[in-house]
Write an enzyme that holds these catalytic residues in place. Structure first.
Site, PDB file in Angstrom:
ATOM      1  N   GLU A   1      47.957  46.231  44.668  1.00  0.00           N
ATOM      2  CA  GLU A   1      47.404  45.024  44.061  1.00  0.00           C
ATOM      3  C   GLU A   1      47.569  43.802  44.963  1.00  0.00           C
ATOM      4  OE1 GLU A   1      45.854  42.146  41.621  1.00  0.00           O
ATOM      5  OE2 GLU A   1      45.618  44.311  41.534  1.00  0.00           O
ATOM      6  N   ASP A   2      48.731  43.679  45.615  1.00  0.00           N
ATOM      7  CA  ASP A   2      49.070  42.423  46.301  1.00  0.00           C
ATOM      8  C   ASP A   2      49.015  42.478  47.824  1.00  0.00           C
ATOM      9  OD1 ASP A   2      49.551  41.349  43.801  1.00  0.00           O
ATOM     10  OD2 ASP A   2      51.679  41.839  43.831  1.00  0.00           O
TER      11      ASP A   2
END
Length: 736
Positions: A85-86
């Site tokens: 996600e990051d």
């Protein structure tokens, strides 16, 4: 984790591996170390809201999970759960480095995290729907998600925006705490509840904590003293026990205050003692010893050993009173195995020695998860699914039995219809009656613990839409609502088809399927059936469809100097609005559960009002007579149960209509008494339609007063006002 030397990083990595190996000696330390280094490098340039390096979060999540003795792949997933996600890392990178199982778990958690960032309620509902799907395939997705949420809640105070903090706390209380309870992780559930409570109700939380601290100071030795007394008492009878005492959590205390509507000072059972013994036999022996030594609190004994909770929790619970202080305490008695299940929940069922993957075993342990999947199949959308699932998770349980002795667990307040749907969806759909403990009862009867329920079915029967008003389980409500939607749509499609055929015929033009398909885009309808349903429901007028297909039929507008154009309005469904006057000038009856157009009237023997539980009696030549459920007249119909109809008040209408209620009033026999009576009723918007003096003495008048009121609450307000009046001696609702 603050910036430090490579030696410090190595020590922390080694510490995590060591923690896992304390409960799983065969754990693969190499893959945990590689995941640790991989995640640290991926998150190297990121920080959290409090300024700490972001990598502290996945490490804390992994450490939380070691406390619940999860498998190696769950620890690896915890370390990697945010990298996709990051960071630029892809799932393909995860699968290549750590295997397909880890990649699948990371993918499940990642999808949830992406949706979680949305504050819209529909997105929250979709988030929860996907969580249920993911955890049905592998419960470890939920374990990682709960640990992730727990650490985020522990650091929630660092989030700057108050609205975001409150949204996260509310979602935690509504969704994640109940899910933690459902898989038996009681400590996680309690901490999530208390952290959310502190954010959502800071003043109430601080007040309860202060009062607990005060009580702790007042009786600092109570827990230690009771613990020693229980240990000595059991030892005298040859039972070795591990005993611990604790105070109940602030949120559970606050919840109990609200449910019982009592002040903190009125709660006397805020302390609980846990007794862990060797065998099931010793559990029941210890219970007898405790009951013999202390006064028992009536109604507080619960046997979760013979009848476990849906999450597998087993224990004996009882309430007793301390002799010296008259203080109530709770005592929980269980074996070590039961205690492990209570502490570790689903993780306590896993076996690491034989390599059994936990995700494959856990779903079999929990019927509630299968029921959520069934609700998912029935719900028409994410928000409806979220609504029904909250019903399933939030309520306490009641335990009932089939005639064969099978245990069915239901939410508190469940009815035979809920029971029928819990047995099987088809049993619920074809339910026509029920016997509870061998006795025929209405379908809206509330079930109690230990009831034996037999469902009577009829082939070809379909769900009654009125059932939705009294069922309490999410599965039953979702199934009924799906049927109602399908039934209403089918009726609208048929009505719309007929209306369109008529409209095209009147204009003398072709109106076949090809013509209708040609106007779908212009009228913003996805299919011909949807178009017909829109016409049948009144959302579209049939002439609008004709003119969309044949624009040349539109009338030529006249010059504005001659005639002003009329405002066009959408077609509305025929029939009176509930509570609004019909063609005969009378208001539509606010009764649901009846066939449209059926003649009904209200019984003069009991004068039912909106708010009263009611039943319909079919009377030849009169239609349906509405009685209150406690009306004595109903006894005369006991031999003909087929005349009874399950009806209720329509909450959407009828408030403008007045209903007649009857009062039995006793006033003093003196000037001004009758004026007081009429003035009080008039001031509270009641209207006297009949007044009869049934007895008169030198001191008192006894009379029956019929008055028009809106509903039961309105009548109650008038009764309360009359009782407070000087000249009124007594006033009661009269039934005849």
């Amino acid at each position: 984790m603050p910036d430090g030397s490579a030696a410090q990083v190595d020590a922390m990595r080694a510490d995590l591996v060591a923690q896992v190996r304390t409960y799983d000696p065969k754990a693969d330390g190499d893959i945990i170390s590689r995941a640790y280094d991989f995640a640290e490098k991926a998150h190297a340039k990121q920080t959290r809201d409090n300024g700490d390096p972001y990598f502290t979060h996945p490490v804390e999540v992994a450490q939380i999970l070691t406390g619940y003795r999860v498998d190696t792949n769950s620890i690896v997933t915890a370390l990697l759960h945010d990298v996709v996600e990051d960071t630029p890392v892809t799932l393909a990178d995860i699968e290549k480095g750590f295997g397909r199982d880890v990649a699948r778990l990371v993918d499940g958690v990642t999808k949830l995290t992406r949706l979680e960032l949305q504050s819209d309620r529909t997105k929250q509902a979709e988030n929860f729907r996907k969580l249920v799907l993911a955890m049905s395939e592998d419960i470890r997705v939920l374990l990682v998600k709960l640990a992730d949420r727990l650490h985020n809640m522990r650091t929630l105070r660092f989030v700057r925006e108050e609205s975001r903090r409150r949204r996260i706390a509310a979602e935690t209380l509504e969704i994640y705490a109940p899910l933690a309870e459902r898989i038996g992780m009681d400590a996680v559930k309690t901490e999530l509840e208390n952290l959310a409570f502190r954010e959502l109700q800071p003043d109430a939380c601080a007040s309860i904590l202060a009062r607990i601290a005060f009580l702790r100071g007042e009786g600092a030795d109570v827990i230690d003293r009771v613990t020693e007394d229980l240990k000595r008492l059991l030892a005298e009878h040859g039972i070795r026990a591990e005993i611990t005492g604790r105070e109940k959590s602030p949120y559970s205390i606050w919840l109990k205050m609200h449910r019982r509507n009592v002040a903190f000072e009125q709660l006397s059972d805020i302390m609980a003692f846990r007794v862990v013994v060797g065998t099931v036999d010793e559990c029941y022996r210890a219970l007898g010893i405790v009951h013999a030594a202390f006064r028992v609190v009536p109604g507080r004994f619960k046997d979760y050993i013979s009848t476990p909770k849906p999450n597998g929790y087993r224990s004996l619970h009882t309430g007793v009173i301390l002799a010296e202080s008259s203080q109530k305490i709770e005592v929980q008695i269980r074996t070590r195995e039961m205690h492990d299940i209570a502490e570790y929940g689903v993780a306590a069922h896993w076996s690491y020695k034989d390599g059994t993957p936990p995700g494959a075993e856990a779903p079999k342990q929990y019927r509630w998860l299968r029921s959520l999947l069934e609700i998912l199949e029935q719900a028409s959308g994410p928000e409806e699914f979220l609504e029904h699932t909250k019903l399933e998770m939030f309520q306490d349980q009641v335990f009932c039995f089939t005639p064969k002795g099978d245990l069915i667990t239901l939410p508190r307040g469940a009815t035979p219809v809920d029971f029928a749907y819990a047995v099987h969806s088809e049993v619920g759909d074809t339910c026509v009656g029920a016997k509870v403990n061998g006795r025929i009862v209405p379908l809206k009867t509330e079930l109690s613990n230990g009831d034996q329920v037999e469902i009577v079915t009829a082939r070809g029967h379909t769900p009654n839409p009125a059932w939705e008003r009294f069922v309490v389980s999410g599965k039953a409500r979702a199934r009924i609502r799906r049927f109602v939607h399908a039934q209403a749509r089918a009726q609208n499609v048929e009505a719309g088809r007929a209306a369109l055929v008529k409209a095209f015929r009147q204009e003398g033009v072709e109106g076949g399927a090809a013509v209708l398909e040609g106007v779908l885009k212009a009228l913003k309808q996805p299919s011909v059936e949807d178009l017909q349903a829109a016409v049948g429901s009144g959302a579209l007028g049939p002439r609008e469809v004709v003119l969309a297909a044949y624009p040349e039929l539109r009338p030529t507008p006249r010059p504005s100097s001659l005639v002003m154009p009329l405002a066009r309005g959408r077609a509305k469904p025929a029939g009176p609005t509930p509570g609004a006057p019909g063609r005969d000038g009378r208001a539509a009856m606010p009764i649901s559960g009846l066939v449209a157009g059926m003649s009904i009237h209200f019984a003069g023997c009991c004068h039912p009002l909106p708010g009263d539980p009611i039943v319909g009696i079919v009377t030849t030549g009169k239609g349906v007579t509405i009685h209150t459920r406690d009306c004595p007249t109903l006894e005369s119909f006991a031999a003909t149960p087929e005349r009874f109809l399950d009806v209720g008040w329509d909450s959407d209408g009828g408030l403008a209509q007045r209903h007649t209620g009857r009062l039995a009033v006793v006033t003093t026999n003196e000037p001004g008494s009758l004026a007081t009576l009429t003035n009080v009723i008039a001031k509270r918007e009641g209207n006297i339609v009949n007044l009869k003096i049934v007895n008169r003495t030198p001191e008192f008048f006894e009379m029956l007063v019929d008055l028009d009121v809106r509903d039961l609450r309105h009548l109650g307000d008038i009764i309360a006002a009359l009782r407070a009046s000087q000249h009124i001696t007594s006033v009661e609702r009269a039934r005849a």
